[in-house]
Each structure stands twice: as structure tokens, then as C-alpha cells.
Write a protein that holds these residues in place. Structure first.
Motif, PDB file in Angstrom:
ATOM      1  N   ASN A 281     -19.242  -4.398 -27.778  1.00  0.00           N
ATOM      2  CA  ASN A 281     -20.491  -3.997 -27.130  1.00  0.00           C
ATOM      3  C   ASN A 281     -20.233  -3.217 -25.842  1.00  0.00           C
ATOM      4  OD1 ASN A 281     -22.021  -5.193 -29.124  1.00  0.00           O
ATOM      5  ND2 ASN A 281     -22.325  -7.106 -27.989  1.00  0.00           N
ATOM      6  N   ILE A 282     -19.194  -3.594 -25.122  1.00  0.00           N
ATOM      7  CA  ILE A 282     -18.846  -2.872 -23.895  1.00  0.00           C
ATOM      8  C   ILE A 282     -18.479  -1.431 -24.223  1.00  0.00           C
ATOM      9  CG2 ILE A 282     -17.181  -2.723 -22.013  1.00  0.00           C
ATOM     10  CD1 ILE A 282     -16.994  -5.794 -22.126  1.00  0.00           C
ATOM     11  N   VAL A 283     -17.656  -1.247 -25.244  1.00  0.00           N
ATOM     12  CA  VAL A 283     -17.218   0.100 -25.616  1.00  0.00           C
ATOM     13  C   VAL A 283     -18.394   0.921 -26.145  1.00  0.00           C
ATOM     14  CG1 VAL A 283     -15.598   1.449 -26.985  1.00  0.00           C
ATOM     15  CG2 VAL A 283     -14.929  -0.807 -26.145  1.00  0.00           C
ATOM     16  N   ILE A 284     -19.247   0.299 -26.947  1.00  0.00           N
ATOM     17  CA  ILE A 284     -20.415   0.995 -27.492  1.00  0.00           C
ATOM     18  C   ILE A 284     -21.325   1.483 -26.368  1.00  0.00           C
ATOM     19  CG2 ILE A 284     -22.548   0.651 -28.809  1.00  0.00           C
ATOM     20  CD1 ILE A 284     -20.908  -1.206 -30.659  1.00  0.00           C
ATOM     21  N   GLU A 285     -21.543   0.625 -25.381  1.00  0.00           N
ATOM     22  CA  GLU A 285     -22.360   1.030 -24.237  1.00  0.00           C
ATOM     23  C   GLU A 285     -21.677   2.167 -23.466  1.00  0.00           C
ATOM     24  OE1 GLU A 285     -25.478  -0.274 -23.019  1.00  0.00           O
ATOM     25  OE2 GLU A 285     -25.501  -0.920 -25.110  1.00  0.00           O
ATOM     26  N   PHE A 286     -20.381   2.072 -23.330  1.00  0.00           N
ATOM     27  CA  PHE A 286     -19.647   3.102 -22.595  1.00  0.00           C
ATOM     28  C   PHE A 286     -19.785   4.476 -23.255  1.00  0.00           C
ATOM     29  CE2 PHE A 286     -15.601   5.482 -22.767  1.00  0.00           C
ATOM     30  CZ  PHE A 286     -15.620   6.008 -21.489  1.00  0.00           C
ATOM     31  N   LEU A 287     -19.776   4.525 -24.577  1.00  0.00           N
ATOM     32  CA  LEU A 287     -19.858   5.808 -25.280  1.00  0.00           C
ATOM     33  C   LEU A 287     -21.153   6.555 -24.967  1.00  0.00           C
ATOM     34  CD1 LEU A 287     -18.386   4.942 -28.808  1.00  0.00           C
ATOM     35  CD2 LEU A 287     -17.252   6.051 -26.877  1.00  0.00           C
ATOM     36  N   ASP A 288     -22.179   5.831 -24.539  1.00  0.00           N
ATOM     37  CA  ASP A 288     -23.449   6.475 -24.179  1.00  0.00           C
ATOM     38  C   ASP A 288     -23.430   7.072 -22.778  1.00  0.00           C
ATOM     39  OD1 ASP A 288     -24.717   5.967 -26.587  1.00  0.00           O
ATOM     40  OD2 ASP A 288     -25.494   4.029 -25.932  1.00  0.00           O
ATOM     41  N   THR A 289     -22.335   6.916 -22.055  1.00  0.00           N
ATOM     42  CA  THR A 289     -22.293   7.374 -20.660  1.00  0.00           C
ATOM     43  C   THR A 289     -21.361   8.554 -20.440  1.00  0.00           C
ATOM     44  OG1 THR A 289     -20.476   5.905 -19.983  1.00  0.00           O
ATOM     45  CG2 THR A 289     -22.704   4.997 -19.930  1.00  0.00           C
ATOM     46  N   VAL A 290     -20.638   8.980 -21.476  1.00  0.00           N
ATOM     47  CA  VAL A 290     -19.673  10.065 -21.277  1.00  0.00           C
ATOM     48  C   VAL A 290     -20.401  11.400 -21.135  1.00  0.00           C
ATOM     49  CG1 VAL A 290     -17.798   8.866 -22.438  1.00  0.00           C
ATOM     50  CG2 VAL A 290     -19.353  10.287 -23.773  1.00  0.00           C
ATOM     51  N   ASN A 291     -19.721  12.345 -20.523  1.00  0.00           N
ATOM     52  CA  ASN A 291     -20.320  13.650 -20.228  1.00  0.00           C
ATOM     53  C   ASN A 291     -19.815  14.728 -21.176  1.00  0.00           C
ATOM     54  OD1 ASN A 291     -21.944  13.456 -17.558  1.00  0.00           O
ATOM     55  ND2 ASN A 291     -20.071  12.317 -17.122  1.00  0.00           N
ATOM     56  N   LYS A 292     -20.526  15.838 -21.164  1.00  0.00           N
ATOM     57  CA  LYS A 292     -20.115  16.998 -21.946  1.00  0.00           C
ATOM     58  C   LYS A 292     -18.697  17.409 -21.564  1.00  0.00           C
ATOM     59  CE  LYS A 292     -21.659  21.713 -23.105  1.00  0.00           C
ATOM     60  NZ  LYS A 292     -20.375  22.389 -22.788  1.00  0.00           N
ATOM     61  N   ASP A 293     -17.894  17.741 -22.562  1.00  0.00           N
ATOM     62  CA  ASP A 293     -16.506  18.190 -22.429  1.00  0.00           C
ATOM     63  C   ASP A 293     -15.519  17.056 -22.167  1.00  0.00           C
ATOM     64  OD1 ASP A 293     -17.240  20.860 -22.835  1.00  0.00           O
ATOM     65  OD2 ASP A 293     -17.641  21.160 -20.701  1.00  0.00           O
ATOM     66  N   ASP A 294     -15.989  15.827 -22.003  1.00  0.00           N
ATOM     67  CA  ASP A 294     -15.066  14.694 -21.929  1.00  0.00           C
ATOM     68  C   ASP A 294     -14.402  14.491 -23.289  1.00  0.00           C
ATOM     69  OD1 ASP A 294     -15.676  14.223 -19.314  1.00  0.00           O
ATOM     70  OD2 ASP A 294     -16.979  12.505 -19.685  1.00  0.00           O
ATOM     71  N   THR A 295     -13.164  14.027 -23.269  1.00  0.00           N
ATOM     72  CA  THR A 295     -12.458  13.679 -24.495  1.00  0.00           C
ATOM     73  C   THR A 295     -12.304  12.163 -24.545  1.00  0.00           C
ATOM     74  OG1 THR A 295     -11.259  15.771 -24.535  1.00  0.00           O
ATOM     75  CG2 THR A 295     -10.321  13.971 -25.796  1.00  0.00           C
ATOM     76  N   VAL A 296     -12.696  11.568 -25.679  1.00  0.00           N
ATOM     77  CA  VAL A 296     -12.697  10.116 -25.809  1.00  0.00           C
ATOM     78  C   VAL A 296     -11.986   9.717 -27.093  1.00  0.00           C
ATOM     79  CG1 VAL A 296     -14.119   8.038 -25.926  1.00  0.00           C
ATOM     80  CG2 VAL A 296     -14.919  10.014 -24.617  1.00  0.00           C
TER      81      VAL A 296
END
Length: 607
Positions: free
Chosen positions: A237-252
Motif C-alpha cells: 500500500n505504501i508503494v501504491i500510494e507513492f506511485l501516485d506522487t511521482v512527476n513527469k519525466d521521473d523514472t521508477v
């Protein structure tokens, strides 16, 4: 800006620049430079007030039993002294048609003269965490300290094209002025996932998440009301929430690690508009532990990422900030004292990798504290930091778990902005009302990001007033970055909340259904329309009506033309009739009489 935020556009939308909707007066507009400076000064005032309240939250909590904040999902009947009735713009008429079955809309809507609270989906109102309660109680003072000051000039531009808000790092959101939120939209707005909040972490970065899937992660967590989950579910759940906060051009990229090393989930993703993360998100939700008995090997996982292609070295990404986020229960195959190979330490140093290690302190009976790895020493050896997260935090608000990472990146962004307010490029409002732009200012208490203060503006309104001024005077900050200094591994950047006392049963929100101001009217439109000024007939025309109007107009034009011809023909005919017999005899010469034509009727205009 949550869907309820868009309702504030009703208050501030400009239809004509010489018309003020708030008080019906002519607006006095400053020049663009003065206006932009006023916006920046206002958002800094809001941020400063929010910081003062945060630092005084213990004292403000003690007075919370005498004052409460309105929850935007709570239907309230506002009285004249604490509300105002404002004119709706035409394009926002649909707002008041929610839950209606007739063709009536509303021409006026009731706004609160105070601010309203909104909460993200994972925050349950009935079981608000201590941290959320503290935030609600402390920041209620923003109404008098900042919001009212920003809008003190009735004729100023803020009263027409802007609204103000504060989003706390725990997801509690306060917006001014207040408007009730439709029930169907409640819980859909998390400020930390909106473009204006994400802008404060807007540096170019590569993020690698290492998710422990070893046997101990299958341990059961005891949750509220007898429900249960596993440590791995909480970590996911922590990782799923985090994925909603990344910005354009970030690499994940997300890796699971067990006793044999690290394995990438799905594939590495470069973010463009967020939809690229859907496949990764789905794969992440299906992640399970491989074996109940086998513990995960963190050393092997770090080696896989740091020495075997975890980070891109392409020209466009070589200068990007490189981050590793480790989420584990801490019971590892490495043992208690972990000694990383020199090659791992050297790679982390050479590539300036910043590592954030989070141990989820589940406090479950199966856990033997003597077997837990010394993760702080690991963090120190690779320029990182270690954070121990209590159960209450990662259970009630998973995203707050990553507070140290978010704080660190926000500090880099703040440095790039020369500690000035940041202008966020235009983005779509939460509802379809066009583009908005935002001016934001992070709020730090020492080394902890408390929240973000912001003011949103209607892009088209600003452009209409001062064409090109945004680009010329306030270019949006770019995404260049600075790797920053190595993290202080001995200093945690997760702020421990002040403990709530037991004498605050109201939890800061006005939720008591027995209160007289609770509105009994059922539909959203009935509750939000101003009394006696609510309804007007819907002037919208459907396609059939338009067709009939066009047909009617054509037929009418034809009939009008025929009538005109008849009148003209009749007049000509009367003017050529002989007046008596003598006149008739004088015109009987054959050469003067045109040939007769029995086919010509009264509408003939020849001759």
C-alpha cells in the motif's frame, strides 16, 4: 485543484473583467508585476501562518473543544452571518443539478465565510489519527491569520480569479472559502497527489523501490475492529500510494527481494502522464511472499541494483537524482550486523545514490527484536537514512511513511527556486472547467516538510488580463536538480506527532448530527442553493428543439417573402386598373395591350 475545489471556481470565475461577482462592484486591477508579487506575498503569509500553527499545535489542541472545523462532506445549513450567497456563472450551472431529476438549476450558491476541511480516501473520519486531529485543530486559525487577510480587498483580483488552501503532509486539506462537497466526491481528493503539491518535489529523479517479500513479511497485523492484514499488504500500500506522487519525466522501478536477490516487477517506467504506471501498479498488487520460512537478503538486493543496472546512465538521466527506497520488516537473512561489500559502498558513493530505509514496526508477537538487522548502520555506510515507522502511521496513512524522502526532495526543489514561491505550469482542474495554474510554497519545520501552502488561479483569466505576462514575468521552474549532500544517517527526518489528550472528543470536526445547523434537505442542489434565490428554468436546448426552431425560422421567412410579393403585386395591379369607361376605351389599341397569359397568377411580377 479535489472536485470540491472546482466549486470554488464559481466564486472566482471571471466572465467580464469590469464586473465583480462577489459584491457587484468594479474590480480595480493592478499591473501584472504587482499582481504576481501580491500572489507570492500572500502564499508566503499563508505558509508562515501554517508553520506558526504547527509549532503551537499542542496549545491549539487544548481549545479545540470550543471550536470545530466544517467537514466538506457534512451537509450544513449556513446562517446569514457566517455565509454569503454568490452568483453562479453559466458554465457552472451543472454543479447545482447534481442529484436533481427536474430541469431546475440554481443561479446562486451558498459559500461559507470560513474554510472547509477535506480528507483523502484512506483517512476515516470516525477514527481520525492523532496527527490528523492535531492538524485540523491547529490550522483552523488560518481563517483569521491569512485567508481573510488575502481577500480583505473586496475589489482586488483575488476575489475573482483565485482561491487559497493548505495541504498538510498527512493529507488533511483546508480550503477557503468553504463549500460543501457532493457525497459522491467525498474521499477522492488527496492534496499530496495533485500537481500543485507534487511540484514541490519536482526535480529530475530515478527512484528504485526495494520491497521485502521474505517470509517475515507474511506476519499478520492486528487492525481496528478485529480486521487483519499482513505486513506485506501494508508495505504494498505504501508503494501504491507513492506511485501516485511521482512527476513527469521521473523514472521508477520496483523490485521485490527475497533470499536470492532482487527481481524487477513489470518493467522500469519513465513517467509521461501517469498512465504508464498502470501495469506496474497491477503487478504490484499481485505480489506475494515466496516462502514463509525464507528471509530476504538485503545485501544481495543492493548489489543487484547498484552494480547491475538499477540506474540508467544515459545522457538525459546521468545527472538525475538517484534514490533507493527500502521497505522491510527488518528481519533479514543478512543477520543483525550487516557489512556491505566495498563495491556496493563505492557504487553508491560514485553515483551519489541517496538511500531511504524504512522498517515497518509491526509489533507482532512473532517478531523477535534481537533478530532485527542494524539498518541504521547500513544507511550510514551508503549515504542514506533510516526510519522506523510505527504501526499507527503506516496503517492509517501509508503515504506519510515516506516523509523523509518527500522532505529531502522538497528541500532540493526549494533550493532550486531560491526559496521563493514556485509557479506551477497550467494543469487541468479536478473537474472539467479548464486549466488552472498554482503558486505554491513549502512549509518546513527544521528538516521536516509540514505541508504546502498554495493559491490557484484561472489560467485563462490571467492570460486575458495580461497576455503573455505569465511567460515573461513568472516562468515555471524547470526540473533541473542538485544531488544534494549525503543524508545524515543519525538523524531521522520523520516527525513524531504530539500525543493527543483524552479531552478532545470532537476531533476538531463539526460532526455532531444533533447540532441545529445540520441541513435536512436531501439533494446537494437543495442544500447549496441560496434560499429564495435557488432555481431557474434550464435554458439548455436539445437537438430536436434546435431543429424545430431552424425549420420554423425558414418557413416563417418564406411566408414573409410571399406576403411581401402579394402586397407588391396587388399594389401594382391596382395602380394599372382603368378608373372609368373612357379610360378603358383610350387604351384598346392592340399594340398597347400585352398578350394575355392564362398561366400567370396574382404572384406574377413580370411587367
Amino acid at each position: 485543484m479535489a472536485k470540491a475545489a472546482v466549486f470554488l471556481l464559481i466564486f472566482f470565475t471571471v466572465v467580464k473583467w469590469d464586473q465583480a461577482f462577489v459584491h457587484g462592484q468594479s474590480a480595480s486591477w493592478p499591473g501584472p508585476e504587482a499582481f504576481f508579487s501580491e500572489v507570492e506575498n500572500s502564499v508566503k503569509l499563508l505558509a508562515s501562518s501554517a508553520l506558526d500553527n504547527y509549532r503551537s499545535r499542542s496549545d491549539l489542541w487544548s481549545t479545540c473543544n470550543t471550536e470545530c472545523s466544517v467537514y466538506s462532506c457534512q451537509p450544513l445549513r449556513l446562517k446569514a452571518e457566517n455565509s454569503q450567497c454568490l452568483v453562479l456563472t453559466e458554465r457552472m450551472n451543472d454543479t447545482c443539478q447534481l442529484s436533481r431529476t427536474d430541469d431546475l438549476g440554481c443561479s446562486n450558491v451558498t459559500f461559507s465565510k470560513g474554510s472547509y476541511i477535506r480528507l483523502p480516501a484512506q483517512v476515516e473520519v470516525a477514527t481520525l489519527s492523532c496527527d490528523a486531529q492535531m492538524t485540523i485543530c491547529a490550522q483552523r486559525k488560518l481563517d483569521q491569520q491569512a485567508f481573510e487577510q488575502i481577500y480583505v480587498n473586496d475589489n482586488g483580483p483575488f476575489n475573482h480569479i483565485a482561491w487559497s488552501f493548505y495541504g498538510a503532509s498527512n493529507g488533511v486539506f483546508r480550503i477557503y472559502p468553504g463549500l460543501e462537497q457532493p457525497a459522491k466526491d467525498c474521499g477522492k481528493y488527496d492534496p499530496r497527489k495533485r500537481p500543485w503539491y507534487k511540484a514541490v518535489t519536482g526535480v529530475s529523479k530515478q527512484v528504485v523501490v526495494l520491497l521485502d517479500t521474505g517470509g517475515p513479511m507474511a506476519n499478520t497485523l492486528s487492525l481496528a475492529e478485529g480486521s487483519s492484514s499482513t505486513v506485506l499488504t501494508a508495505a504494498r500500500n505504501i508503494v501504491i500510494e507513492f506511485l501516485d506522487t511521482v512527476n513527469k519525466d521521473d523514472t521508477v522501478s520496483v523490485y521485490t527481494f527475497n533470499n536470492s536477490g532482487a527481481t524487477i516487477i513489470d518493467q522500469k517506467v519513465t513517467v509521461v502522464n501517469g498512465t504508464e504506471l498502470q501495469s506496474l501498479n497491477a503487478s504490484l498488487r499481485g505480489t506475494t511472499t515466496n516462502s514463509i520460512a525464507a528471509k530476504a537478503n538485503l545485501t544481495a538486493a543492493l548489489e543487484s541494483v547498484l552494480l547491475h543496472g538499477g540506474f540508467e546512465q544515459s545522457t538525459s538521466l546521468v545527472e538525475s537524482l538517484k534514490v533507493i527506497i527500502v521497505i522491510t520488516a527488518g528481519d533479514l537473512a543478512d543477520g543483525v550486523n550487516i557489512e556491505l561489500a566495498p563495491s556496493i559502498i563505492q557504487s553508491a558513493s560514485t553515483n551519489q545514490v541517496r538511500t531511504f530505509i524504512y522498517r515497518l514496526n509491526a509489533s507482532v508477537p512473532q517478531e523477535d527484536a534481537s533478530n532485527l538487522a542494524d539498518l541504521q548502520s547500513v544507511a550510514c555506510s551508503i549515504g542514506g537514512t533510516y526510519n522506523e515507522i510505527p504501526l499507527d502511521t503506516f496503517r492509517s496513512d501509508p503515504l506519510s511513511t515516506l516523509g523523509s524522502f518527500i522532505t529531502y526532495v522538497a528541500a532540493l526543489r526549494f533550493d532550486l527556486d531560491a526559496m521563493r514561491p514556485s509557479w506551477v505550469p497550467s494543469f487541468d482542474a479536478f473537474s472539467a472547467v479548464g486549466d488552472v495554474m498554482a503558486v505554491v510554497y513549502p512549509v518546513f519545520d527544521g528538516n521536516f516538510l509540514v505541508g504546502v501552502a498554495g493559491i490557484e488561479l484561472l489560467t485563462d483569466a490571467v492570460e486575458q488580463a495580461w497576455p503573455g505576462a505569465i511567460t515573461k514575468l513568472r516562468k515555471a521552474a524547470d526540473t533541473k536538480h542538485s544531488p544534494g549532500e549525503p543524508l545524515n544517517c543519525s538523524l531521522t527526518t520523520v516527525q513524531k506527532p504530539v500525543a493527543c489528550s483524552d479531552d478532545g472528543p470532537r476531533r476538531g470536526l463539526c460532526l455532531d448530527p444533533s447540532l441545529e445547523f445540520v441541513d435536512s434537505r436531501k439533494t446537494y442542489a437543495d442544500r447549496t442553493c441560496c434560499d429564495s434565490q435557488c432555481y431557474r428554468k434550464d435554458t439548455g436546448l436539445n437537438l430536436l428543439a434546435i431543429i424545430w426552431i431552424v425549420v420554423g425560422a425558414v418557413v416563417g421567412a418564406v411566408l414573409l417573402f410571399i406576403a411581401a410579393v402579394c402586397l407588391y403585386r396587388c399594389c401594382r395591379w391596382r395602380s394599372r386598373r382603368p378608373r372609368d369607361e373612357n379610360t378603358v376605351q383610350s387604351v384598346t389599341t392592340p399594340s398597347a395591350t400585352p398578350p394575355s397569359d392564362s398561366r400567370k397568377g396574382p404572384f406574377d411580377i413580370s411587367g
